[in-house]
Design an enzyme around this catalytic site. Structure first.
Site, PDB file in Angstrom:
ATOM      1  N   LEU A   1      15.099  35.910  48.052  1.00  0.00           N
ATOM      2  CA  LEU A   1      16.162  36.612  47.319  1.00  0.00           C
ATOM      3  C   LEU A   1      16.966  35.655  46.436  1.00  0.00           C
ATOM      4  CD1 LEU A   1      18.061  39.183  47.022  1.00  0.00           C
ATOM      5  CD2 LEU A   1      19.430  38.143  48.837  1.00  0.00           C
TER       6      LEU A   1
ATOM      7  N   ASP B   1      34.374  46.747  44.922  1.00  0.00           N
ATOM      8  CA  ASP B   1      35.746  47.125  44.575  1.00  0.00           C
ATOM      9  C   ASP B   1      36.465  47.766  45.770  1.00  0.00           C
ATOM     10  OD1 ASP B   1      37.957  47.452  43.015  1.00  0.00           O
ATOM     11  OD2 ASP B   1      37.174  49.129  41.859  1.00  0.00           O
TER      12      ASP B   1
ATOM     13  N   HIS C   1      40.137  40.832  50.678  1.00  0.00           N
ATOM     14  CA  HIS C   1      39.091  39.961  50.112  1.00  0.00           C
ATOM     15  C   HIS C   1      38.357  39.208  51.226  1.00  0.00           C
ATOM     16  CE1 HIS C   1      40.533  41.008  46.235  1.00  0.00           C
ATOM     17  NE2 HIS C   1      41.629  40.293  46.274  1.00  0.00           N
TER      18      HIS C   1
HETATM   19  C1  FPP Z   1      37.825  43.970  43.645  1.00  0.00           C
HETATM   20  O1  FPP Z   1      38.686  44.604  44.558  1.00  0.00           O
HETATM   21  C2  FPP Z   1      37.289  42.773  44.253  1.00  0.00           C
HETATM   22  C3  FPP Z   1      37.394  41.520  43.737  1.00  0.00           C
HETATM   23  C4  FPP Z   1      38.042  41.210  42.451  1.00  0.00           C
HETATM   24  C5  FPP Z   1      36.876  40.369  44.470  1.00  0.00           C
HETATM   25  C6  FPP Z   1      35.594  40.620  45.155  1.00  0.00           C
HETATM   26  C7  FPP Z   1      35.330  39.542  46.099  1.00  0.00           C
HETATM   27  C8  FPP Z   1      34.817  39.744  47.331  1.00  0.00           C
HETATM   28  C9  FPP Z   1      34.413  41.045  47.840  1.00  0.00           C
HETATM   29  C10 FPP Z   1      34.539  38.628  48.201  1.00  0.00           C
HETATM   30  C11 FPP Z   1      33.547  37.784  47.505  1.00  0.00           C
HETATM   31  C12 FPP Z   1      32.915  36.865  48.369  1.00  0.00           C
HETATM   32  C13 FPP Z   1      32.283  35.783  47.919  1.00  0.00           C
HETATM   33  C14 FPP Z   1      31.404  35.113  48.832  1.00  0.00           C
HETATM   34  C15 FPP Z   1      32.424  35.250  46.553  1.00  0.00           C
HETATM   35  P1  FPP Z   1      40.202  44.760  44.153  1.00  0.00           P
HETATM   36  O2  FPP Z   1      40.942  43.563  44.589  1.00  0.00           O
HETATM   37  O3  FPP Z   1      40.293  45.037  42.678  1.00  0.00           O
HETATM   38  O4  FPP Z   1      40.612  46.019  44.978  1.00  0.00           O
HETATM   39  P2  FPP Z   1      41.640  47.152  44.521  1.00  0.00           P
HETATM   40  O5  FPP Z   1      41.029  47.814  43.300  1.00  0.00           O
HETATM   41  O6  FPP Z   1      41.706  48.052  45.686  1.00  0.00           O
HETATM   42  O7  FPP Z   1      42.929  46.469  44.204  1.00  0.00           O
END
Ligand code: FPP
Length: 255
Positions: free
Chosen positions: A146, A35, A52
């Site tokens: 893994l 997050d 992201h």
């Molecule tokens: C939450 O942060 C994150 C997500 C919804 C997406 C997570 C995805 C990645 C970390 C990359 C994934 C990589 C692969 C390979 C699938 P947020 O956008 O809710 O952050 P915020 O709470 O600060 O708005």
């Protein structure tokens, strides 16, 4: 040799000694809610998708680290059933991330004996996402290192309702007696039926909630939270989470 431990924003970076993990007590299954990508980007005046993208690089690092440590399963919450509510461009970007990730890193995953799996409602994902993930699943299916388990279009309540439906059908058809419904039977109808339950849940960005993630499976997991946003999460934070996990007493309701 002292290692640098990057603390949350505003805190001073300190020099710490290596934490000295007990390599006989590595958790089998670690689940992570990645997050804070959006806030990380906003703080830098960048669009959310930049967070992201940066987060994807961190996925690569934690996968390497988990694999090298001998963790058996790493479940990453990549897209929840609630994430469809985000702006269309962000959803499209999030759906392309697994494609980009696998296009770039699949050879390394194969080389590292990593097996790719998913949990979630896979069928409704865009065709290009499904194709990339299906190819990775197929090409790594014989690997026994893994398990890299992406939660994609995953929602725990939906998963449990679906399990109830499967069980109800079996009872209706006479395949299962109502009295034979147990916790194990229920678990066997979840997406995670072939996996050990998570031992440790990590959530970044300071939020301390489960957000519909593995509600049943996390019943006895240890929780570890950090203020650090996911794009700033490093192997050192992962090591600290494992170190803290190893220093907790898991009693499973006993004394
Ligand atoms: C939450 O942060 C994150 C997500 C919804 C997406 C997570 C995805 C990645 C970390 C990359 C994934 C990589 C692969 C390979 C699938 P947020 O956008 O809710 O952050 P915020 O709470 O600060 O708005």
């Amino acid at each position: 040799m002292p290692i640098k431990f990057p603390f949350a924003k505003g805190q001073k970076e300190k020099e710490l000694q290596p934490l000295g993990l007990d390599h006989t007590q590595i958790p089998k299954h670690v689940a992570i809610i990645m997050d804070g990508n959006g806030r990380w980007a906003k703080n830098r005046g960048m669009p959310r998708i930049a967070g992201h993208k940066e987060g994807m690089g961190v996925v690569k690092k934690v996968v390497r680290y988990a694999s090298d440590l001998g963790i058996e399963v790493l479940t990453l919450y990549a897209f929840s059933t609630e994430n469809w509510k985000r702006p269309k461009t962000e959803v499209e970007f999030l759906m392309k991330l697994p494609v980009d990730f696998l296009t770039t890193y699949l050879p390394e995953l194969i080389e590292k004996n990593v097996r790719v799996q998913t949990i979630g409602d896979f069928d409704v994902l865009p065709a290009h996402t499904k194709k990339a993930v299906e190819e990775a699943i197929e090409r790594t299916k014989d690997n026994d290192g893994l398990i890299l388990n992406f939660a994609l279009n995953y929602g725990s309540r939906f998963e449990m309702v679906d399990a109830v439906r499967q069980i109800a059908s079996k009872v209706e058809s006479g395949e299962l007696a109502k009295e034979d419904i147990t916790e194990d039977v229920f678990s066997s109808e979840l997406y995670t039926s072939d996996l050990p339950e998570p031992d440790l849940l990590i959530r970044t960005s300071g939020e301390q909630r489960l957000s519909n993630f593995l509600l049943w499976q996390l019943a006895y997991a240890e929780f570890w939270f950090t203020e650090v946003y996911w794009p700033d999460f490093t192997e050192n934070h992962f090591e600290k989470a494992l170190y803290d996990y190893q220093n907790r007493k898991r009693r499973y309701g006993g004394v």
